[in-house]
Design an enzyme around this catalytic site. Sequence first.
Site, PDB file in Angstrom:
ATOM      1  N   SER A   6       0.788  -1.349  -0.081  1.00 53.77           N
ATOM      2  CA  SER A   6      -0.096  -0.006  -0.172  1.00 53.77           C
ATOM      3  C   SER A   6       0.894   1.312  -0.107  1.00 53.77           C
ATOM      4  O   SER A   6       2.220   1.071   0.144  1.00 53.77           O
ATOM      5  CB  SER A   6      -0.870  -0.124   1.154  1.00 53.77           C
ATOM      6  OG  SER A   6       0.038   0.213   2.223  1.00 53.77           O
ATOM      7  N   ASP A  21      -0.453  -1.163  -4.336  1.00 52.13           N
ATOM      8  CA  ASP A  21      -1.640  -1.405  -4.002  1.00 52.13           C
ATOM      9  C   ASP A  21      -2.347  -0.300  -3.419  1.00 52.13           C
ATOM     10  O   ASP A  21      -1.819   0.514  -2.742  1.00 52.13           O
ATOM     11  CB  ASP A  21      -1.719  -2.483  -2.790  1.00 52.13           C
ATOM     12  CG  ASP A  21      -3.106  -3.311  -2.679  1.00 52.13           C
ATOM     13  OD1 ASP A  21      -3.977  -3.268  -3.383  1.00 52.13           O
ATOM     14  OD2 ASP A  21      -3.054  -3.730  -1.520  1.00 52.13           O
ATOM     15  N   HIS A  22      -3.848  -0.209  -3.577  1.00 54.63           N
ATOM     16  CA  HIS A  22      -4.460   1.083  -3.125  1.00 54.63           C
ATOM     17  C   HIS A  22      -3.843   2.332  -3.155  1.00 54.63           C
ATOM     18  O   HIS A  22      -3.711   3.176  -2.333  1.00 54.63           O
ATOM     19  CB  HIS A  22      -5.144   1.031  -1.674  1.00 54.63           C
ATOM     20  CG  HIS A  22      -6.119  -0.339  -1.634  1.00 54.63           C
ATOM     21  ND1 HIS A  22      -7.273  -0.114  -2.008  1.00 54.63           N
ATOM     22  CD2 HIS A  22      -5.972  -1.456  -1.221  1.00 54.63           C
ATOM     23  CE1 HIS A  22      -8.261  -1.292  -1.980  1.00 54.63           C
ATOM     24  NE2 HIS A  22      -7.088  -1.919  -1.405  1.00 54.63           N
ATOM     25  N   ASP A  72      -6.651   3.437  -7.105  1.00 52.15           N
ATOM     26  CA  ASP A  72      -8.157   3.171  -6.196  1.00 52.15           C
ATOM     27  C   ASP A  72      -8.816   4.567  -6.093  1.00 52.15           C
ATOM     28  O   ASP A  72      -8.473   5.294  -5.115  1.00 52.15           O
ATOM     29  CB  ASP A  72      -7.975   2.492  -4.785  1.00 52.15           C
ATOM     30  CG  ASP A  72      -9.145   2.528  -4.031  1.00 52.15           C
ATOM     31  OD1 ASP A  72     -10.181   2.720  -4.489  1.00 52.15           O
ATOM     32  OD2 ASP A  72      -9.233   1.870  -2.845  1.00 52.15           O
ATOM     33  N   HIS A 128     -12.096  -4.903   4.040  1.00 53.40           N
ATOM     34  CA  HIS A 128     -10.984  -5.201   4.399  1.00 53.40           C
ATOM     35  C   HIS A 128     -10.655  -5.397   6.037  1.00 53.40           C
ATOM     36  O   HIS A 128     -11.728  -5.081   6.687  1.00 53.40           O
ATOM     37  CB  HIS A 128     -10.063  -3.888   4.364  1.00 53.40           C
ATOM     38  CG  HIS A 128      -9.825  -3.465   2.791  1.00 53.40           C
ATOM     39  ND1 HIS A 128     -10.310  -2.657   2.050  1.00 53.40           N
ATOM     40  CD2 HIS A 128      -9.007  -4.189   1.950  1.00 53.40           C
ATOM     41  CE1 HIS A 128     -10.004  -2.658   0.674  1.00 53.40           C
ATOM     42  NE2 HIS A 128      -8.962  -3.544   0.783  1.00 53.40           N
ATOM     43  N   HIS A 180     -10.668  -8.085  -3.369  1.00 54.13           N
ATOM     44  CA  HIS A 180      -9.786  -7.454  -2.111  1.00 54.13           C
ATOM     45  C   HIS A 180     -10.538  -8.034  -0.724  1.00 54.13           C
ATOM     46  O   HIS A 180     -11.758  -8.413  -0.683  1.00 54.13           O
ATOM     47  CB  HIS A 180      -9.984  -5.999  -2.243  1.00 54.13           C
ATOM     48  CG  HIS A 180      -9.069  -5.323  -3.106  1.00 54.13           C
ATOM     49  ND1 HIS A 180      -7.791  -4.644  -2.618  1.00 54.13           N
ATOM     50  CD2 HIS A 180      -9.123  -5.424  -4.532  1.00 54.13           C
ATOM     51  CE1 HIS A 180      -7.288  -4.384  -3.751  1.00 54.13           C
ATOM     52  NE2 HIS A 180      -8.000  -4.614  -4.875  1.00 54.13           N
ATOM     53  N   THR A 220      -4.211  -9.286   6.053  1.00 55.71           N
ATOM     54  CA  THR A 220      -4.442  -9.448   7.587  1.00 55.71           C
ATOM     55  C   THR A 220      -4.113 -10.776   7.960  1.00 55.71           C
ATOM     56  O   THR A 220      -3.411 -10.818   9.116  1.00 55.71           O
ATOM     57  CB  THR A 220      -5.979  -9.177   7.725  1.00 55.71           C
ATOM     58  OG1 THR A 220      -6.667  -8.167   7.231  1.00 55.71           O
ATOM     59  CG2 THR A 220      -6.108  -9.012   9.386  1.00 55.71           C
TER      60      THR A 220
HETATM   61 ZN   LIG Z   1      -7.435  -3.974  -0.918  1.00 51.46          ZN
END
Ligand SMILES: [Zn+2]
Length: 290
Positions: free
Chosen positions: A49, A81-82, A103, A184, A214, A239
């Site tokens: 991220s 990511d994102h 995103d 998430h 996701h 996670t």
């Molecule tokens: Zn995600």
Amino acid sequence: MSYDLSVYLKKATADKWAIPHFNVCNLEQLRAVANAAAELRAPVMIGTSEGERALFTPEGAAALVAAYEEKFCVPLFLNADHTKNVASAKAAIEAGYSSVHIDLSKLSFAENTKGVAEVVRYARKQKRKISIEGELGALATDSSTVLKSEVKIDPATFTSPEQALEFVHKTGIDRLAPAVGNYHGISKTKKNLDFARIKDLRAKLRSNVALVLHGGSGSGDAAFKKAIRAGIANIHISTELRVAYTKTLRETMKKNPDEVIPYKLTAPATEAVKKKAMEFIKLFGANGKA
Ligand SMILES: [Zn+2]
């Protein structure tokens, strides 16, 4: 060696398996995922991220992933990511990322479309092949952690197949991240994926646009398999790897209060992440697909 993510995504979509996308925020997690991919001969996406990539520096993450890919002769695709704005997406491409998830799903449809299209145009100008993912629809949570409260899922926020088709057409993306009941993090709220919606989306879009799930952590084995059968070709796990790492690290530190060598304390945690990653690779059917 340069691998082409679109080739693997197309195969995954056609043959009903999924490429795992694992988020990493330190060297141990990255090593664990690279080792898992190498041992099972699996193509894997490694995600950072914006916060995670700041820890490595984008150039540092790209160099490390390239080094592991070469050492293990296994395709490791580094994804930004994102990524929340166009400038940050362009910076990741400049730094050597082979994939960007732009995103802008919190913006209006028009603004989302415009920004994503700009990133796609930028990516197509590069000499390297770069895969771009756009996101449409709203996920209920942003944070990849163990959540204390319940999560409210509103089906009205799920991605409409008609709008998805227009979005893909106007942007030219390679991958679409829809909202289909996923969120998430992990909480007590069961993840009820809308498999019919995934099937509808899959039926609407051309086969060269892959569907991404996701917020995969905590979905459960049966749901993952069903989602893949419905058309998901790429699944994000963050996670569950974080939990495997920190839980093991905490136990190791408790058992070895006098140890001061960092790599000795992190070794069992690294092994736990590798084991978890290997479980997901096998569950998604990505083993032997490198
Ligand atoms: Zn995600």
